[in-house]
Design an enzyme around this catalytic site. Structure first.
Site, PDB file in Angstrom:
ATOM      1  N   ASP A 184       2.410  17.074  40.744  1.00 54.17           N
ATOM      2  CA  ASP A 184       2.527  15.738  41.316  1.00 54.17           C
ATOM      3  C   ASP A 184       2.762  14.697  40.210  1.00 54.17           C
ATOM      4  O   ASP A 184       2.081  14.723  39.182  1.00 54.17           O
ATOM      5  CB  ASP A 184       1.210  15.424  42.050  1.00 54.17           C
ATOM      6  N   GLU A 221       0.026  33.556  30.405  1.00 50.46           N
ATOM      7  CA  GLU A 221      -1.093  34.506  30.298  1.00 50.46           C
ATOM      8  C   GLU A 221      -1.082  35.469  31.480  1.00 50.46           C
ATOM      9  O   GLU A 221      -1.800  36.468  31.491  1.00 50.46           O
ATOM     10  CB  GLU A 221      -2.437  33.758  30.305  1.00 50.46           C
TER      11      GLU A 221
HETATM   12  C1  GLC Z   1       3.335  11.985  44.820  1.00 49.23           C
HETATM   13  C2  GLC Z   1       2.989  12.545  46.172  1.00 49.23           C
HETATM   14  C3  GLC Z   1       2.593  11.431  47.065  1.00 49.23           C
HETATM   15  C4  GLC Z   1       1.379  10.732  46.463  1.00 49.23           C
HETATM   16  C5  GLC Z   1       1.652  10.285  45.039  1.00 49.23           C
HETATM   17  C6  GLC Z   1       0.391   9.926  44.318  1.00 49.23           C
HETATM   18  O1  GLC Z   1       4.461  11.188  44.850  1.00 49.23           O
HETATM   19  O2  GLC Z   1       4.074  13.281  46.673  1.00 49.23           O
HETATM   20  O3  GLC Z   1       2.297  11.854  48.360  1.00 49.23           O
HETATM   21  O4  GLC Z   1       1.040   9.621  47.232  1.00 49.23           O
HETATM   22  O5  GLC Z   1       2.240  11.311  44.283  1.00 49.23           O
HETATM   23  O6  GLC Z   1      -0.367  11.065  44.049  1.00 49.23           O
END
Ligand code: GLC
Length: 552
Positions: free
Chosen positions: A214, A263
């Site tokens: 993310d 790993e």
């Molecule tokens: C990414 C995710 C989204 C979230 C953001 C903050 O863009 O896809 O859903 O709100 O990160 O974590």
């Protein structure tokens, strides 16, 4: 769960499995609810493994299922190494992985490294500790400006609207590039780095095959003493020079992660969510780093032959530069579903996310051409599934689900909706729980009421309504995914025609993919028609339709 030996062998042996995988994104809270509390859960996923197997996908990617107060749909993680009790238990997680693996499906989980939840034990400790303490050094705390420090350290706007700095009772401020419940980690702190290694190992040891990272372009920041203003940040155009995003140093972190991935056998894989300049994407996808990166270009394009052709060509060249494979995606949990985007007038380069204004109008302005939107979405998906590289699918698109535009204000959940009222419609409309049956409480999602309201008529789009029905969107996805397995070989593509309204290319073995983006029917190459997104018209390919033809 029955599984064949060959499926299990495949899971063990092939280190390149991800390169052309079809990956199905599950948003766990909205997929299937086994215990009837209105929230999807791991047992719900387990119960639908046969469905996923029949769909023909290679892997699932699970959006966060970790303990969370849901300030941002689970992307506010309170504990990276556990399961939210509302969703299940670690035992159930293990059962789910075993069931999916048994069905020949790999498992990718979401890692959220830029920020935690404010309920994470580290942030709670930071709040309880004094300014300057080691506890605070895991996050980004600063004194405020002005004589009494009552002004934030900078005037930055968060990604969800509203300020990026929030004050704590002793007067210091902490940085959160997203919601205030999502404090940003301090990635200069070795403790933070070490902790994420532990998290990656924790899930890898449980059999997880890979990770979706993310906001992979966040994490490291240049926070020199005098912070720039928002206007100064907005004026930065040179890729790689922004103090908050896409800094070169972030790749040192991913080089460390790569060592952890290696790993394991086969090595764990990762795909970066990196909203960066195209020229910078190969760094995230490099084999010494995360290995693969999303490209969101198709997701931002109109249904337009010239735009598609350019995007495909550019991204194939880019993946060649990194040695990775290309990724394709039309829908996910952050954007208006593509069946609805394509029902709206073309964006033609207008800024902003497609469908936002329409959502703000409650789905009335402009009037969506629902049939055309679905028809185009089916054509676009069939084109995508014919491309080299990985195809990422979002739960419900295989049912042709539209975006839900009429969620009452008091039932919204997304912080983007609340932090930016009247400007950002939020992302709840693509997160409405799936319809599995024509009727019943929450259309078979669970025995109770779904946590986000489902529209009337949702049952007509349910799995039950489409299962076995020739021409249904579900059967189109199943047919295409099965054929893709048979046909997919080298990651190469040769253009046959990319002019006017037609995109036409050939894959190895005489597999040709033709999409007619226009309105007039067009001729198909001679050969065996394998699958089409709509019925042919006297042997011709109608407008907004894709066909796969075997010519060899
Ligand atoms: C990414 C995710 C989204 C979230 C953001 C903050 O863009 O896809 O859903 O709100 O990160 O974590």
């Amino acid at each position: 769960m029955t599984s064949t030996l060959s499926e299990q062998q495949l899971l063990v042996d092939d280190p390149t499995w991800w390169r052309q995988a079809s990956v199905y994104q599950i948003y766990p809270r909205s997929f299937a609810d086994a215990n009837g509390d209105g929230i999807g859960d791991l047992r719900g996923i387990i119960s639908r493994v046969p469905y996923l197997q029949q769909l023909g996908i290679d892997a699932v990617w699970l959006s966060p299922f970790y303990p969370s107060a849901l300030a941002d749909g689970g992307y506010d993680v309170a504990d990276y190494r556990d399961v939210d009790p509302k969703i299940g238990t670690l035992d159930e997680f293990d059962q789910m992985v075993a069931a999916l693996h048994g069905a020949g499906i790999r498992v990718i989980v979401d890692i959220v490294p830029n920020h935690s939840s404010d309920l994470h034990v580290w942030f709670q400790q930071a709040l309880a500790a004094a300014p300057g303490s080691p506890e605070r050094a895991r996050y980004i705390f600063r004194d405020g400006l002005g004589e009494d420090g009552s002004q934030p350290p900078a005037d930055w706007t968060s990604m969800f609207g509203g300020p990026s700095w929030t004050r704590v009772p002793d007067g210091q401020w902490y940085l959160h590039l997203f919601a205030k419940e999502q404090p940003d980690f301090n990635w200069d702190n070795p403790e933070v780095r070490e902790d994420f290694h532990q998290t990656l190992r924790f899930w890898s040891d449980r059999g997880v095959d890979g990770f979706r990272i993310d906001v992979a372009h966040g994490l490291t920041k240049d926070l020199a003493e005098t912070l720039p203003t928002q206007a100064e940040l907005d004026a930065i155009t040179e890729p790689g020079t922004h103090p908050l995003w896409d800094r070169d140093e972030v790749h040192e972190i991913y080089a460390g992660w790569r060592k952890v991935f290696d790993e394991y056998s086969p090595p764990r894989i990762a795909v970066a969510e990196a909203w960066v300049d195209t020229s910078r994407r190969p760094r995230y996808a490099s084999a010494d780093g995360l290995g693969q990166a999303f490209n969101f270009d198709l997701l931002e394009a109109d249904f337009d032959a010239a735009q598609f052709t350019k995007i495909i060509a550019d991204n194939l060249a880019l993946s060649a530069a990194s040695g990775s494979s290309t990724t394709w995606v039309f829908s996910n949990h952050d954007v208006v579903r593509h069946a609805t985007r394509y029902a709206l007038p073309a964006r033609n380069g207008r800024p902003g996310k497609q469908g936002r204004d329409w959502l703000l109008s409650g789905g009335t302005e402009p009037v969506a051409d629902v049939d055309l939107g679905l028809r185009r979405a089916r054509a676009a998906t069939l084109l995508m599934l014919g491309l080299p590289g990985s195809a990422y699918l979002y739960q419900g698109e295989e049912l042709g689900l539209p975006e839900v535009a009429d969620i009452p204000a008091d039932q919204h959940q997304d912080p983007a909706f609340f932090r930016n009222p009247g400007v950002d419609p939020g992302r709840d409309g693509c997160r409405v729980p799936l319809p599995w049956t024509r009727g019943g409480a929450s259309f078979g999602f669970g025995a109770g009421t779904a946590h986000l309201p489902q529209p009337a008529g949702y049952g007509d789009l349910s799995v039950e309504a489409q299962d076995g029905v020739a021409g249904s969107t579900l059967e189109l996805y199943r047919a295409a995914l099965a054929l893709r397995h048979e046909l997919q070989t080298d990651e190469t593509l040769a253009w046959v025609d990319a002019s006017d309204d037609v995109v036409h290319f050939e894959r190895p073995g005489g597999w040709q993919v033709v999409t007619n983006f226009g309105t007039e029917p067009t001729a198909l190459p001679d050969g065996e028609v394998l699958v089409t997104s709509e019925p042919l018209d006297g042997g011709l390919l109608p407008g907004a339709t894709t066909a796969w033809v075997r010519t060899a």
